[in-house]
Structure formats: C-alpha cells, structure tokens
Design a protein around this motif. Structure first.
Motif, mmCIF file in Angstrom:
data_model
loop_
_atom_site.group_PDB
_atom_site.id
_atom_site.type_symbol
_atom_site.label_atom_id
_atom_site.label_comp_id
_atom_site.label_asym_id
_atom_site.label_seq_id
_atom_site.Cartn_x
_atom_site.Cartn_y
_atom_site.Cartn_z
ATOM 1 N N LEU B 90 11.956 29.939 29.966
ATOM 2 C CA LEU B 90 13.532 29.955 29.453
ATOM 3 C C LEU B 90 14.131 31.362 30.096
ATOM 4 O O LEU B 90 15.062 31.211 30.695
ATOM 5 C CB LEU B 90 13.558 29.899 27.937
ATOM 6 C CG LEU B 90 15.083 30.123 27.459
ATOM 7 C CD1 LEU B 90 15.947 28.764 28.075
ATOM 8 C CD2 LEU B 90 15.004 29.852 25.922
ATOM 9 N N PHE B 91 13.158 32.504 29.910
ATOM 10 C CA PHE B 91 13.902 33.565 30.486
ATOM 11 C C PHE B 91 14.204 33.525 31.850
ATOM 12 O O PHE B 91 15.039 34.148 32.426
ATOM 13 C CB PHE B 91 12.698 34.762 30.384
ATOM 14 C CG PHE B 91 12.620 35.182 28.860
ATOM 15 C CD1 PHE B 91 13.789 35.153 27.867
ATOM 16 C CD2 PHE B 91 11.421 35.652 28.429
ATOM 17 C CE1 PHE B 91 13.928 35.598 26.610
ATOM 18 C CE2 PHE B 91 11.470 35.789 27.099
ATOM 19 C CZ PHE B 91 12.475 35.806 26.037
ATOM 20 N N LYS B 92 13.233 32.962 32.605
ATOM 21 C CA LYS B 92 13.545 32.655 34.063
ATOM 22 C C LYS B 92 14.823 31.848 34.240
ATOM 23 O O LYS B 92 15.579 32.333 35.294
ATOM 24 C CB LYS B 92 12.393 31.919 34.758
ATOM 25 C CG LYS B 92 11.101 32.988 34.909
ATOM 26 C CD LYS B 92 10.184 32.674 36.243
ATOM 27 C CE LYS B 92 9.846 31.254 35.826
ATOM 28 N NZ LYS B 92 8.729 31.054 37.204
ATOM 29 N N ARG B 93 14.812 30.684 33.426
ATOM 30 C CA ARG B 93 16.121 29.865 33.758
ATOM 31 C C ARG B 93 17.438 30.849 33.168
ATOM 32 O O ARG B 93 18.455 30.623 34.037
ATOM 33 C CB ARG B 93 16.143 28.814 32.838
ATOM 34 C CG ARG B 93 15.151 27.560 33.276
ATOM 35 C CD ARG B 93 15.279 26.205 32.709
ATOM 36 N NE ARG B 93 15.371 26.159 31.327
ATOM 37 C CZ ARG B 93 14.246 26.119 30.953
ATOM 38 N NH1 ARG B 93 13.099 25.879 31.461
ATOM 39 N NH2 ARG B 93 14.277 25.906 29.455
ATOM 40 N N LEU B 94 17.363 31.777 32.393
ATOM 41 C CA LEU B 94 18.530 32.758 32.070
ATOM 42 C C LEU B 94 18.570 33.736 33.062
ATOM 43 O O LEU B 94 19.374 34.645 32.833
ATOM 44 C CB LEU B 94 18.103 33.116 30.686
ATOM 45 C CG LEU B 94 18.144 31.868 29.494
ATOM 46 C CD1 LEU B 94 17.868 32.624 28.223
ATOM 47 C CD2 LEU B 94 19.542 31.510 29.409
ATOM 48 N N LYS B 95 17.621 33.593 34.122
ATOM 49 C CA LYS B 95 17.960 34.758 35.001
ATOM 50 C C LYS B 95 17.790 36.216 34.458
ATOM 51 O O LYS B 95 18.486 37.309 35.050
ATOM 52 C CB LYS B 95 19.231 34.896 35.796
ATOM 53 C CG LYS B 95 19.371 33.431 36.365
ATOM 54 C CD LYS B 95 20.428 33.308 37.555
ATOM 55 C CE LYS B 95 20.601 32.159 38.269
ATOM 56 N NZ LYS B 95 19.697 31.394 38.653
ATOM 57 N N CYS B 96 16.748 36.620 33.405
ATOM 58 C CA CYS B 96 16.634 37.741 32.804
ATOM 59 C C CYS B 96 15.795 38.494 34.119
ATOM 60 O O CYS B 96 15.008 38.121 34.786
ATOM 61 C CB CYS B 96 15.606 37.642 31.800
ATOM 62 S SG CYS B 96 16.416 36.718 30.282
ATOM 63 N N VAL B 97 16.177 39.749 34.123
ATOM 64 C CA VAL B 97 15.668 40.719 35.295
ATOM 65 C C VAL B 97 14.359 41.502 34.850
ATOM 66 O O VAL B 97 13.728 41.830 35.591
ATOM 67 C CB VAL B 97 16.640 41.694 35.738
ATOM 68 C CG1 VAL B 97 18.157 41.074 36.416
ATOM 69 C CG2 VAL B 97 17.327 42.597 34.604
ATOM 70 N N ALA B 98 14.107 41.609 33.299
ATOM 71 C CA ALA B 98 13.070 41.891 33.075
ATOM 72 C C ALA B 98 12.914 41.638 31.581
ATOM 73 O O ALA B 98 13.782 40.740 31.020
ATOM 74 C CB ALA B 98 13.282 43.769 32.804
ATOM 75 N N ILE B 99 11.777 41.754 30.995
ATOM 76 C CA ILE B 99 11.163 41.014 29.736
ATOM 77 C C ILE B 99 10.582 42.279 28.746
ATOM 78 O O ILE B 99 9.973 43.140 29.156
ATOM 79 C CB ILE B 99 10.172 39.925 29.923
ATOM 80 C CG1 ILE B 99 10.936 38.808 30.494
ATOM 81 C CG2 ILE B 99 9.887 39.488 28.729
ATOM 82 C CD1 ILE B 99 10.184 37.728 31.210
ATOM 83 N N LEU B 100 11.069 42.275 27.633
ATOM 84 C CA LEU B 100 10.386 43.100 26.656
ATOM 85 C C LEU B 100 9.701 42.406 25.750
ATOM 86 O O LEU B 100 9.940 41.575 24.883
ATOM 87 C CB LEU B 100 11.591 43.639 25.783
ATOM 88 C CG LEU B 100 12.477 44.807 26.421
ATOM 89 C CD1 LEU B 100 13.899 44.786 25.592
ATOM 90 C CD2 LEU B 100 11.994 46.247 26.605
ATOM 91 N N GLY B 101 8.377 42.513 26.134
ATOM 92 C CA GLY B 101 7.353 41.627 25.585
ATOM 93 C C GLY B 101 6.667 42.276 24.077
ATOM 94 O O GLY B 101 7.199 43.213 23.942
#
Lengths: 204, 412
Positions: B90-101
């Motif tokens: 989902l983050f990829k579809r939302l075009k997130c440039v980075a992820i806070l895991g």
C-alpha cells in the motif's frame, strides 16, 4: 451598441455583488470565535462475529498453512461529531484506545478527513479489529502481572481464560468496553483545535 | 465593454479562484509508518506511534521538507508479518518515498524488498546485522545497535562498578545473560556481549532462558545461585526484565543488572519497584521530559496533539520516535536540496552525507557512511537511583577500540 453592453455589465455586477455579500456574511474563523467541536461516543456494535476459537500451529488445517490463529472480533465505534461553529470545520484525524476492562488492547485511528457543516452533527464509524492471537500476545507480554492480580492465573493459561471470557461475552457486552485517551484534530482556515474524548459502553 | 470584461474581470476571477485553491495545491511528500498498537509490542509501540505522528506535525510546522509538507500514512499492523507486507505494498501505491518501520519482525521480513525497491526504511529494530550496507543497504535507524549497547553496558559496568567491588583484583568478574533463546530480537546481542566480556576478562556463566512473557523467573535465578554472578545482562523487554529483577532481589542473588534499551524505560521501576534501584541501562535518547535540546518541543507536541493522555504515561519511546522522524526529515531535506528526492537520493545525498550530525533529544552525534550504517559510536549508559534515571557514563566504542570497531564488529 450601448444597449447590448448593458446585459453583460449587469450580470457581472450581480455576480460580484453576490460574491462580496457571501464573503461578508460567512464569519471567518479566528482564534477568538473558534469553538471546540465535541466528540461523543454514541454506541458500539459487534459488527462481525466468529465466536471463540484458537488453533496453534501444531494443528493441521483442512486447507492452507498451519499457524497460530485466534478468532477475530470486529467492533464498530460510532461517534457523534458536533460542530458548534457558524462555519464548517474539517476533522483531519481521530484516534482512541480501546480497553476491555482494565486491559488496553487496541489503539485505533481514522485518517479520513471529513467536513462538518456549520452548526451540524456528523457521525463517524470506526472499526477496531481484535485478533485473538495478537490479543493473546499483548496480554502475555504486557498484562502478565495484572492477570495474576485479577486471579486469572499466570502464563498462557491465564491469558486464554481471560480472552475466552471476553470473546464469549462480547455479543451480550458482558464486560465494559472503554474508549480512552481519544483525540481528534479539527481545522478551520489554518486554525487547529485538538479535542479529547472518552466513553464507556455499555454506559455505567 | 468587451475589453473591460477580458482585461480586468476575467483575470480577477482567475486570481480569486487560484488563491482559493492554493492551499490544496501545496506540494506534499508521502511517508509511510508501520506501527504496532495492538499486538505483542503494543505497550511500547503505542507511545512510539504517537511520537511519530507528533514529530511529523512538528516537522511540517517548521516548514516541512524545504517547504513541502509531509503527508503521513500511519497504520497499525498488530505485529502480524503478513499484514506488514500488505501495508508495504500500500505504501508503494501511495508513492511513499520512505517508511518509518517498527520491530524486528517487519524489518527483517521487508529488508530484501526495500533493498530491491530502493526505499529507505527507518526502523526501531536496532539489530547489529542491519548495519552492514552490503547486506541491508536501505535499512537505517537512529540509535546505537543492540550489540554496541551490550558492549557499552558491559564496559561501563567494568569501569564504574567493578573497581568498587570487594573482590576487585582478586578474581575475574562474573557475568551471565538472561534472554529468550528462541527470540531473534532477544538473542541478537548475545554473541557480541560475550565477545566483549571475554575481551575484558570476565568469567561467563550459564545463559538463562527467560521468556518475554515471564512473570515468574525464580527457577532461572536459582539456576544462577551457584555461579554467583556479579552482573546480569538483560536483553528482553520490560515486563520479563522486571520479573527477573524482582526475583533476583527477593532471592538475594546480589548481582547488578545491565539492560539493553527495550527493557529499560519508565515502566521498569513501576513494575520492578525497589528491585530496580541501581539498575543500569542503555538509553540512546533522553527519557521523556529530561532536560536536553528539543525536549520542550517533544513535550509541547505531546500535550497539543494527545492532550487526553496523561504526561506521566508518556515515555522514552516518544523521544525515540522523534529521533527517527527528525533523522529521516534531515535526510529528505538534504536529498531534496540536491534535487534528488528519491530512495537512492535520500540514502546517498541524505543519510550517508551525515557526519557528526547533532539532532538533539540526547542522541549522540549521528554519522552514516556508504560502508557503515552504525550511526552511533557512543553508548549512553544510565543508572536508576533514588527514583530517577541518571546519566552515568558515555562509552565511545570507536575511540576506545578503533581497529575492532572498523574491522571486526560491523554487522553482528
């Protein structure tokens, strides 16, 4: 030529007049006139129910992969969102923690924005999924001492006993469900207001 | 009249419409956050998640990423790994440039994927093996890693406590480790801990298998009675660490305690009571409310955005989340300034350009390089005494053992 220009000129004057009138009569949000919206827990529904069960990964399922699976509980929380202001406000975010009795089990968010018209009350429904496996782990890692104090026993046995009581009693709301530490962020024309809320269901 | 219409009124309305919509047109950058607010780590995960959202508000209020606002998509995954993978898509579809895991589970499950997709993943899992860019190039964190924490704690105890012991100079100090054998998180620092203990001349006792769910550890404590440890290293989370401290206290084991960060927060004294007195631990960031740069903002935003949560319930995990957000924001600003706000840009022009960066929050200076993602060389060691966490020692592992730091200790 002059007569023909009267029609568009009149139209422009009317439109401009209406535009300026609208601007003048709708109050602009200011720090002084921004009243805090009110969030109230209206009700809680057991939206979907599968009973109580738990399979460990030692049990081979008929289809699919074995694993540690616990029955889910899907509760829906319905809130009234009241806007006491004479202009619309936008709710940007709503968040709250759900506790079964004294055990915090879930923190739920609604990130969808919604506009509440001036002087009106909207409703928002937020689902909270309680997964039997995750709830078990949450109880074991964080609630061990509390379970022991409550007389449910220690270790997995005590946690399972508590989970079963909740899952079996859920359709009758046989235990209090607390909404706590709730906050909702409202915006109006660059102003921000954060509202706190809490509630209990069934009401005590 | 036609001229007036076209020359004056049309531009007037056009400008009015543009001004009206201009706020909606501000550029935004999307960032994903994967948090545990319901699962096995929700006791600490909730406070971390709150801190993430509050820190993003702060960054946006300070001008965002060079004028671009951050839009945060924050999801609870309940520590369910399949759901972490789903949310990542989902983050990829939302075009997130980075992820806070978040934890070890999601971070390790996603490490090969984020490397392939070139998406920076800033986690709260501080396992040493995430620090080698050859293996996990897009995994980063703003903390000392668990292995370095264990080395720093053992060194601090050896320097500060052992010389005051009655047997100092007459025998080797004795250490034993308490952790859940089956947990990759709990056991990740043990190899490094034993290496450090050996190097400093400790005698190492039998490991004790303490479940993360344990509230009764008497059998493990009794299992150590014969060895008579001077110090115990704990690498579990708070509840089971508190249980071990309580049982060691009540059974008169007489050992000191050194604790890696997830077992050492404001809840430890609440659960362990008197047994927490004197416990040493690693805290890469300041405790909530401590007098360090930016803490005023941490507290202000906690009060502003979560006024329903009493301040005494907020913990070091909020501060920890701020460190992750401010570190990521700095990396994004640098990449944006370089005209390359992409995954590789955030990694190379962002993180890997940081050298001795002071973030505040009590965090030691931060440096990343293209060959080393251990961003902290200094281990902050605290001691709980008289109802307070007190700064005790800063152990600079790199300065003290430069060759080992550079050549031997990375990646485990």
């Amino acid at each position: 030529m002059r007569k023909r220009s009267i029609i568009p000129t009149g139209f422009v004057v009317i439109v401009l007049g209406a535009f300026l009138f609208a601007c003048a009569t709708v109050p602009t949000p200011t720090e002084q006139n921004f009243k805090t919206p009110v969030v109230t827990l209206n009700s809680v529904e057991l939206a979907h129910y599968w009973g109580w069960w738990y399979f460990s990964k030692k049990v081979q399922p008929t289809k699919g992969k074995a694993g540690d699976y616990g029955a889910p509980l899907d509760f829906a929380f319905i809130f009234d969102i009241e806007n006491p202001n004479p202009y619309p406000v936008m709710m940007e975010h709503l968040k709250f923690t759900v506790a079964f009795e004294e055990f915090d089990l879930n923190t739920v968010s609604s990130m969808e924005t919604q506009w509440v018209p001036a002087g009106k009350t909207n409703q928002v429904r937020v689902h909270a999924m309680f997964d039997g496996r995750q709830s078990l782990l949450s109880l074991l890692v964080t609630g061990g001492f509390k379970l022991k104090e409550k007389g449910m026993g220690v270790g997995a046995g005590g946690a399972f006993k508590q989970l079963e009581a909740w899952w079996v009693g859920a359709p009758e709301f046989s235990f209090p469900i607390y909404v706590k530490e709730g906050s909702a962020v409202f915006k109006a024309d660059g102003l921000t207001s954060v509202v706190t809320f809490s509630g209990t269901f069934p009401q005590e | 009249m036609k001229d007036i219409w076209f020359k004056v009124l049309v531009p007037f309305f056009a400008v009015a419409i543009l001004v009206g919509f201009s706020t909606g047109w501000a550029a935004t950058i999307t960032v994903g956050a994967l948090n545990d607010m319901t699962g096995a780590t929700s006791d600490v995960g909730k406070d971390y998640a709150l801190g993430i959202a509050e820190a993003i508000h702060y960054v946006n209020d300070m001008g965002g990423i060079n004028g671009k606002k951050i839009k945060l998509y924050q999801f609870d995954y309940g520590y369910r790994i399949p759901e972490a993978l789903t949310k990542y898509n989902l983050f990829k579809r939302l075009k997130c440039v980075a992820i806070l895991g978040w934890g070890t589970g999601d971070t390790e499950a996603l490490a090969p994927t984020v490397a392939r997709d070139k998406i920076p993943y800033v986690s709260a899992s501080y396992s040493g093996h995430l620090c080698n860019p050859e293996k996990t190039p897009y995994n980063l964190f703003f903390s000392s890693d668990y292995s370095s924490q264990a080395r720093g704690l053992i060194t601090a105890w050896f320097d500060k406590k052992w010389p005051n012991h009655k047997d100092y100079g007459n025998r080797k100090p004795r250490i034993a480790c308490c952790y859940m054998f089956a947990s990759p998180f709990s056991s990740s620092a043990i190899k490094a801990a034993k290496d450090q203990a050996n190097m400093l001349g400790f005698e190492i006792g039998p490991d004790q298998d303490v479940s993360l769910f344990a509230i009764d550890t008497k059998s493990q404590v009794l299992g150590l009675k014969e060895f008579k440890p001077d110090v115990l290293l704990h690498t579990n989370t708070v509840m089971s660490v508190a249980a071990t401290l309580r049982d060691a206290y009540s059974l008169g084991l007489g050992a000191d305690h050194i604790i890696v960060n997830w077992g050492y927060d404001e809840n430890l004294p609440r659960l362990a009571g008197k047994a927490a007195e004197g416990a040493m631990g690693s805290a890469p960031w300041a405790f909530f409310g401590e007098d360090v740069p930016l803490m005023d903002k941490v507290v202000e935003y906690a009060k502003r955005y979560n006024p329903g949560i009493p301040m005494e319930k907020r913990t070091i995990h909020t501060v920890q989340a701020w460190a992750s957000v401010l570190g990521l924001a700095e990396a994004m600003k640098r990449a944006d300034k370089a005209g390359n706000l992409t995954g590789p840009g955030i990694l190379k022009q962002g993180f890997e350009s940081m050298k001795d960066l002071e973030i505040g929050l009590g965090l030691a200076p931060v440096s990343f390089t293209a060959t080393d993602h251990r961003c902290q060389t200094v281990i902050n060691v605290y001691e709980y005494r008289n109802g307070k966490f007190n700064a005790l020692e800063k152990v600079d592992l790199k300065s003290r053992w430069p060759d080992k730091w550079a050549n031997e200790w990375i990646g485990w």
